[in-house]
Design a protein around this motif. Structure first.
Motif, PDB file in Angstrom:
ATOM      1  N   ILE A 214       0.856  -1.189   0.000  1.00 21.86           N
ATOM      2  CA  ILE A 214       0.000   0.000   0.000  1.00 21.86           C
ATOM      3  C   ILE A 214       0.888   1.234   0.000  1.00 21.86           C
ATOM      4  CG2 ILE A 214      -1.862   1.231   1.182  1.00 21.86           C
ATOM      5  CD1 ILE A 214      -2.501  -1.390   2.664  1.00 21.86           C
ATOM      6  N   GLY A 215       0.538   2.234  -0.815  1.00 16.75           N
ATOM      7  CA  GLY A 215       1.306   3.473  -0.843  1.00 16.75           C
ATOM      8  C   GLY A 215       0.550   4.589  -1.528  1.00 16.75           C
ATOM      9  N   PHE A 216       1.073   5.803  -1.401  1.00 20.27           N
ATOM     10  CA  PHE A 216       0.438   6.967  -1.999  1.00 20.27           C
ATOM     11  C   PHE A 216       0.692   7.006  -3.507  1.00 20.27           C
ATOM     12  CE2 PHE A 216       0.960   8.783   2.397  1.00 20.27           C
ATOM     13  CZ  PHE A 216      -0.399   8.855   2.675  1.00 20.27           C
ATOM     14  N   ALA A 217      -0.357   7.299  -4.258  1.00 22.44           N
ATOM     15  CA  ALA A 217      -0.280   7.336  -5.725  1.00 22.44           C
ATOM     16  C   ALA A 217       0.007   8.753  -6.193  1.00 22.44           C
ATOM     17  CB  ALA A 217      -1.597   6.829  -6.314  1.00 22.44           C
ATOM     18  N   THR A 218       1.226   9.241  -5.918  1.00 19.08           N
ATOM     19  CA  THR A 218       1.548  10.636  -6.229  1.00 19.08           C
ATOM     20  C   THR A 218       2.344  10.821  -7.512  1.00 19.08           C
ATOM     21  OG1 THR A 218       3.383  10.358  -4.658  1.00 19.08           O
ATOM     22  CG2 THR A 218       1.427  11.515  -3.877  1.00 19.08           C
ATOM     23  N   ASN A 219       2.939   9.766  -8.043  1.00 20.07           N
ATOM     24  CA  ASN A 219       3.690   9.851  -9.302  1.00 20.07           C
ATOM     25  C   ASN A 219       3.901   8.424  -9.815  1.00 20.07           C
ATOM     26  OD1 ASN A 219       5.872   8.874  -7.709  1.00 20.07           O
ATOM     27  ND2 ASN A 219       6.486  10.955  -7.206  1.00 20.07           N
ATOM     28  N   ALA A 220       4.992   8.192 -10.539  1.00 18.38           N
ATOM     29  CA  ALA A 220       5.238   6.855 -11.102  1.00 18.38           C
ATOM     30  C   ALA A 220       5.359   5.776 -10.037  1.00 18.38           C
ATOM     31  CB  ALA A 220       6.509   6.884 -11.954  1.00 18.38           C
ATOM     32  N   ARG A 221       5.568   6.173  -8.801  1.00 15.26           N
ATOM     33  CA  ARG A 221       5.690   5.220  -7.694  1.00 15.26           C
ATOM     34  C   ARG A 221       4.429   4.362  -7.541  1.00 15.26           C
ATOM     35  NH1 ARG A 221       4.568   6.575  -2.506  1.00 15.26           N
ATOM     36  NH2 ARG A 221       6.735   6.507  -1.876  1.00 15.26           N
ATOM     37  N   LYS A 222       3.286   4.873  -7.971  1.00 16.50           N
ATOM     38  CA  LYS A 222       2.029   4.159  -7.750  1.00 16.50           C
ATOM     39  C   LYS A 222       2.007   2.792  -8.428  1.00 16.50           C
ATOM     40  CE  LYS A 222      -0.371   6.538 -11.542  1.00 16.50           C
ATOM     41  NZ  LYS A 222      -1.413   7.525 -11.868  1.00 16.50           N
ATOM     42  N   ARG A 223       2.788   2.595  -9.503  1.00 21.69           N
ATOM     43  CA  ARG A 223       2.835   1.318 -10.204  1.00 21.69           C
ATOM     44  C   ARG A 223       3.314   0.189  -9.301  1.00 21.69           C
ATOM     45  NH1 ARG A 223       6.643   0.658 -13.112  1.00 21.69           N
ATOM     46  NH2 ARG A 223       5.772  -0.921 -14.490  1.00 21.69           N
ATOM     47  N   LEU A 224       4.043   0.550  -8.262  1.00 20.93           N
ATOM     48  CA  LEU A 224       4.733  -0.455  -7.458  1.00 20.93           C
ATOM     49  C   LEU A 224       3.909  -0.952  -6.279  1.00 20.93           C
ATOM     50  CD1 LEU A 224       8.283   1.187  -7.503  1.00 20.93           C
ATOM     51  CD2 LEU A 224       7.263  -0.434  -9.121  1.00 20.93           C
ATOM     52  N   PHE A 225       2.665  -0.490  -6.166  1.00 24.53           N
ATOM     53  CA  PHE A 225       1.810  -0.901  -5.052  1.00 24.53           C
ATOM     54  C   PHE A 225       0.602  -1.679  -5.560  1.00 24.53           C
ATOM     55  CE2 PHE A 225       3.528   3.334  -3.736  1.00 24.53           C
ATOM     56  CZ  PHE A 225       4.453   2.860  -2.827  1.00 24.53           C
ATOM     57  N   SER A 226       0.169  -2.639  -4.770  1.00 26.26           N
ATOM     58  CA  SER A 226      -1.068  -3.341  -5.122  1.00 26.26           C
ATOM     59  C   SER A 226      -2.297  -2.492  -4.781  1.00 26.26           C
ATOM     60  CB  SER A 226      -1.131  -4.684  -4.381  1.00 26.26           C
ATOM     61  OG  SER A 226      -1.117  -4.506  -2.981  1.00 26.26           O
ATOM     62  N   HIS A 227      -2.171  -1.599  -3.808  1.00 31.20           N
ATOM     63  CA  HIS A 227      -3.244  -0.686  -3.440  1.00 31.20           C
ATOM     64  C   HIS A 227      -2.693   0.744  -3.438  1.00 31.20           C
ATOM     65  CE1 HIS A 227      -4.981  -4.477  -2.148  1.00 31.20           C
ATOM     66  NE2 HIS A 227      -6.152  -3.879  -2.081  1.00 31.20           N
ATOM     67  N   ARG A 228      -3.281   1.588  -4.283  1.00 30.75           N
ATOM     68  CA  ARG A 228      -2.769   2.941  -4.520  1.00 30.75           C
ATOM     69  C   ARG A 228      -3.734   3.952  -3.916  1.00 30.75           C
ATOM     70  NH1 ARG A 228      -2.272   0.371 -10.462  1.00 30.75           N
ATOM     71  NH2 ARG A 228      -0.561  -1.036  -9.910  1.00 30.75           N
ATOM     72  N   ILE A 229      -3.215   4.790  -3.023  1.00 26.87           N
ATOM     73  CA  ILE A 229      -4.061   5.670  -2.222  1.00 26.87           C
ATOM     74  C   ILE A 229      -3.870   7.131  -2.667  1.00 26.87           C
ATOM     75  CG2 ILE A 229      -4.636   6.409   0.111  1.00 26.87           C
ATOM     76  CD1 ILE A 229      -5.090   3.390  -0.503  1.00 26.87           C
TER      77      ILE A 229
END
Length: 359
Positions: free
Chosen positions: A128-143
């Motif tokens: 789980i992580g914050f969907a603020t930029n390209a980082r969101k691809r790396l989480f199964s749940h994007r917040i």
């Protein structure tokens, strides 16, 4: 590791890795047995994460919970009982995380990408992580993440996929001072019976410093009203601290306490006067009333919300100017702060104290 160097590495290596690594697959929520929370960054972020950690502990009392922090904020987690381990993001503990076998990883970083890369490489069942930029691809749940939302509430948003609800209001105190630190604070403060008001004159950047002369004037006025000014801070604040208490007979503890001992000093104070800082959030977490000075920082995100917290903010057209932890150089010499007068702060302190301790 130097903070500026870490940010440079993140801007290059983190950006590339966030784009090239395979995205995380979507999965259903699980009941985790091993949990990792990643919390790089400063003291304030770490403090305001603690209520969410305690909610996790209550929801999964049998789970082993580890925090991957930085050297500069790791001591905060000494004030959160029940954690199994605190590892250091920037001090060589990274490989323990990559082979840790965690089934849930929560990245609480808001913007930088390296922490998201670490979470992906840890290969948890659920991330789980914050969907603020390209980082969101790396989480199964994007917040989703918003600049105008109180940070403690944003951290609770990360728990939503687990079915953990955010409380209607932040309950304080949520930090616990260890007995050894409490004894040390008692010894440093001595036997003076006057009620104490703590001051923190420091800040992470020059634009957030109100100035020693202004703090000194407030300390002088409060001393005349029977209060004992006590300055807290790091070694870099020691000289200013001495200047602030020189005339009023206060106590300068800047540079004489660890972060946990600073928390213990705050816990023995009636109130804290501070700019937008990690020490401010320590006071909030301890349930200590505050008067805080805001200008460059986002009050909606970082301003204390308690019944006995009062924020002074001139709300100029150019403020707040900070975004994702970066404050531009100010051409107005931080007028958003310098326009706050010492008399306003004294009045605010007395207003809060009268409300908190009515006769």
């Amino acid at each position: 590791m130097n903070i500026k160097l870490m940010k440079r590495i993140d801007s290059v290596l983190g950006s590339v890795a966030a784009c090239l690594l395979p995205g995380a697959p979507g999965v259903k929520p699980i009941r985790p047995k091993r949990v990792l929370l990643v919390r790089p960054g400063g003291i304030g972020d770490a403090v305001l994460l603690v209520p969410a950690i305690r909610a996790l502990q209550n929801a999964y009392p049998e789970a082993e919970i580890t925090v991957l922090a930085e050297r500069r904020n790791a001591a905060v987690f000494s004030l959160c009982p029940g954690l199994d381990r605190v590892l250091l993001y920037d001090q060589g503990d990274l490989f323990q995380v990559l082979g840790g076998g965690y089934d849930l990883v929560i990245d609480t970083e808001q913007w930088h990408r390296l922490s998201a890369v670490v979470c992906r490489l840890a290969r948890p069942q659920l991330s789980i992580g914050f969907a603020t930029n390209a980082r969101k691809r790396l989480f199964s749940h994007r917040i989703p993440y918003a600049h105008d939302r109180y940070e403690a509430e944003s951290f609770f948003d990360l728990l939503a996929p687990l079915g953990i609800e955010r409380p209607a209001s932040l309950e304080t105190p949520f930090l616990v001072v260890p007995a050894e630190a409490a004894a040390r604070a008692k010894a440093l403060l001595g036997d003076i019976e006057r009620p104490r008001v703590a001051f923190f004159p420091g800040a992470s950047i020059a634009e957030r410093r109100w100035g020693a002369e202004r703090f000194r004037q407030v300390a002088d006025h409060l001393a005349l009203r029977g209060l004992l000014p006590v300055v807290v801070g790091g070694g870099e604040d020691a000289e200013e601290g001495e200047y602030i208490v020189k005339r009023c007979g206060g106590i300068n503890l800047a540079g004489k306490t660890s972060l946990v001992e600073t928390a213990a000093v705050l816990a023995r104070s009636l109130l804290l006067v501070s700019g937008d800082s990690g020490v401010l959030h320590l006071a909030v977490g301890l349930g200590v009333p505050t008067v805080s000075l805001f200008g460059p920082g986002i009050e909606a995100k970082w301003g204390p919300k308690g019944e006995f917290d009062l924020v002074l903010n001139k709300k100029l057209a150019c403020s707040p100017c900070t975004r994702f932890g970066t404050t531009p150089t100010c051409r107005e010499k931080a007028r958003c702060l310098s326009d706050i007068m010492p008399a306003e702060v004294v009045e605010a302190v007395m207003t809060v104290l009268d409300k908190r301790f009515p006769e």
